[in-house]
Design a protein around this motif. Structure first.
Motif, mmCIF file in Angstrom:
data_model
loop_
_atom_site.group_PDB
_atom_site.id
_atom_site.type_symbol
_atom_site.label_atom_id
_atom_site.label_comp_id
_atom_site.label_asym_id
_atom_site.label_seq_id
_atom_site.Cartn_x
_atom_site.Cartn_y
_atom_site.Cartn_z
ATOM 1 N N ASP A 111 47.865 42.506 13.179
ATOM 2 C CA ASP A 111 47.825 42.905 11.627
ATOM 3 C C ASP A 111 49.033 41.992 11.066
ATOM 4 O O ASP A 111 48.737 41.504 9.883
ATOM 5 N N GLN A 112 49.931 41.879 11.667
ATOM 6 C CA GLN A 112 51.084 41.108 11.145
ATOM 7 C C GLN A 112 50.647 39.757 11.183
ATOM 8 O O GLN A 112 51.045 38.926 10.031
ATOM 9 N N GLU A 115 48.134 39.280 8.310
ATOM 10 C CA GLU A 115 48.740 39.272 6.947
ATOM 11 C C GLU A 115 49.160 38.073 6.352
ATOM 12 O O GLU A 115 48.612 37.932 5.033
ATOM 13 N N VAL A 119 47.301 36.797 2.819
ATOM 14 C CA VAL A 119 47.967 36.385 1.713
ATOM 15 C C VAL A 119 48.162 34.895 1.180
ATOM 16 O O VAL A 119 47.879 34.633 -0.019
ATOM 17 N N ARG A 125 39.815 40.150 5.780
ATOM 18 C CA ARG A 125 40.899 40.925 7.178
ATOM 19 C C ARG A 125 39.914 40.427 8.047
ATOM 20 O O ARG A 125 40.737 40.262 9.228
ATOM 21 N N ARG A 129 41.776 38.608 11.082
ATOM 22 C CA ARG A 129 42.163 39.265 12.526
ATOM 23 C C ARG A 129 41.514 38.246 13.456
ATOM 24 O O ARG A 129 42.435 38.343 14.597
#
Ligand SMILES: Nc1ncnc2c1ncn2[C@@H]1O[C@H](COP(=O)(O)OP(=O)(O)O)[C@@H](O)[C@H]1O
Ligand SMILES: [Mg+2]
Length: 323
Positions: A111-112, A115, A119, A125, A129
């Motif tokens: 997830d990090q 992110e 952004v 998402r 991923r």
């Protein structure tokens, strides 16, 4: 220099202290072309990290940077924080010595990584991923899809540093700043991680500034090297030139003190008698107290960084004189 990706001009970093001002970086100018790997070497306290922190807008509150850092033609030192934020993590990224300072312990690694792509690159998402897992796989995290769902503390030190490399290169930045990225790791792992960083940098066309006190690393990975001392560039040259024909007495001292490449896995900076000066502005050469070849002029006049041959510069009153 044509096609310069980065052009640092007369960079200075000063810190306000109760007893006055400390100069950490003193008139540093450096250029970097797209895809090039520049090593910055120097003893602890020579100002290596502060150069990178100044570029990233991450100086401590009592620090101030002067000069220019032209990155793709924009002066990073003059950018408002929100614009600098957009450059960082997109076209410019940094790997720190301790990965735990940049990893969120409460967030799954996958997830990090995702992110930043959401952004900065506007990926969904799901896409982000998937891309994160691909990148973890490329930095050779075994079983990447499953590992992506784990937390940073579940990774070994070497694995975490690979995660950092994956994170830093995920956005395909133009420039990666790496501050002694492997000193916390064991020697065999260090070499693997650095080779991997350089290999991925080549693949993504990312230029790298690699800060290190390890000359072996420089010899293996860097196109060019700048030797820093007392916040100043003492010498700058293509890596081969620096090893073959070092011009500055400080560089020669470092090389002479360096264990033979073939007998040491990770040669480190050797020791030269004396301790580096620190503190205020130095009038002459910062290395004068420790230099065996010093002349009277070395205490009084600042040696300019002079071209010896194309691409090879040294800041020494003796250069041009017999070796
Ligand atoms: N917040 C601060 N206040 C005062 N001096 C600082 C601060 N941060 C770093 N320095 C000084 O700046 C100099 C250069 O530090 P640094 O760039 O971290 O060295 P290096 O990375 O080469 O080991 C050092 O003398 C250090 O003590
Ligand atoms: Mg440092």
């Amino acid at each position: 220099m044509t096609g310069s990706l980065l052009s640092i001009r007369d960079l200075g970093v000063r810190f306000r202290l109760p007893q006055g001002e400390a100069v950490a970086v003193d008139g540093v100018s450096l250029d970097l072309a797209a895809g090039e790997v520049l090593g910055i070497v120097g003893e602890s306290g020579s100002g290596k990290s502060q150069i990178l922190y100044a570029m990233m807008g991450l100086l401590a509150a009592n620090g101030r940077a002067t000069g220019q850092v032209l990155f793709e033609g924009q002066d990073l030192l003059a950018l408002p924080p929100d614009r600098l934020d957009r450059v960082r993590g997109d076209r410019l990224s940094m790997i720190f010595q301790d990965p735990m300072t940049s990893l969120n312990p409460y967030m799954r690694v996958g997830d990090q990584l995702a992110e930043g792509l959401i952004v900065h690159k506007g990926l969904s998402r799901t896409e982000a991923r998937a891309e994160a897992v691909r990148m973890l796989d490329r930095v050779r995290i075994p079983d990447a899809a499953a590992r992506a769902r784990r937390y940073p503390h579940e990774f070994s030190g070497g694995m975490r540093q690979r995660v950092m490399i994956a994170m830093a290169l995920l956005a395909r930045p133009k420039l990666l700043l790496a501050d002694e990225p492997t000193t916390a790791l064991d020697v065999t792992i260090q070499a693997q991680v650095l080779d991997l960083m350089a290999e991925l940098g080549r693949e993504t066309g990312t230029a790298i500034i690699l800060v290190t006190h390890d000359l072996g690393v420089v010899a293996r990975l860097c196109d060019r090297v700048a030797v820093l001392y007392g916040g100043r560039v003492m010498e700058e040259a293509p890596a081969e030139t620096l090893f073959d024909t070092p011009a500055h007495p400080y560089t020669r001292g470092l090389l002479a003190a360096m264990p033979r490449l073939e007998t040491a896995l990770t040669p480190r900076l050797g020791t030269i008698p004396g301790t580096p000066r620190s503190g205020g502005t130095v009038t002459g050469c910062p290395f004068v107290d420790r230099c065996e070849a010093r002349l009277p002029v070395c205490s009084t006049d600042r040696p300019p960084l002079r071209d010896l041959t194309p691409g090879h510069r040294a800041a020494c009153h003796l250069t041009g004189a017999a070796p």
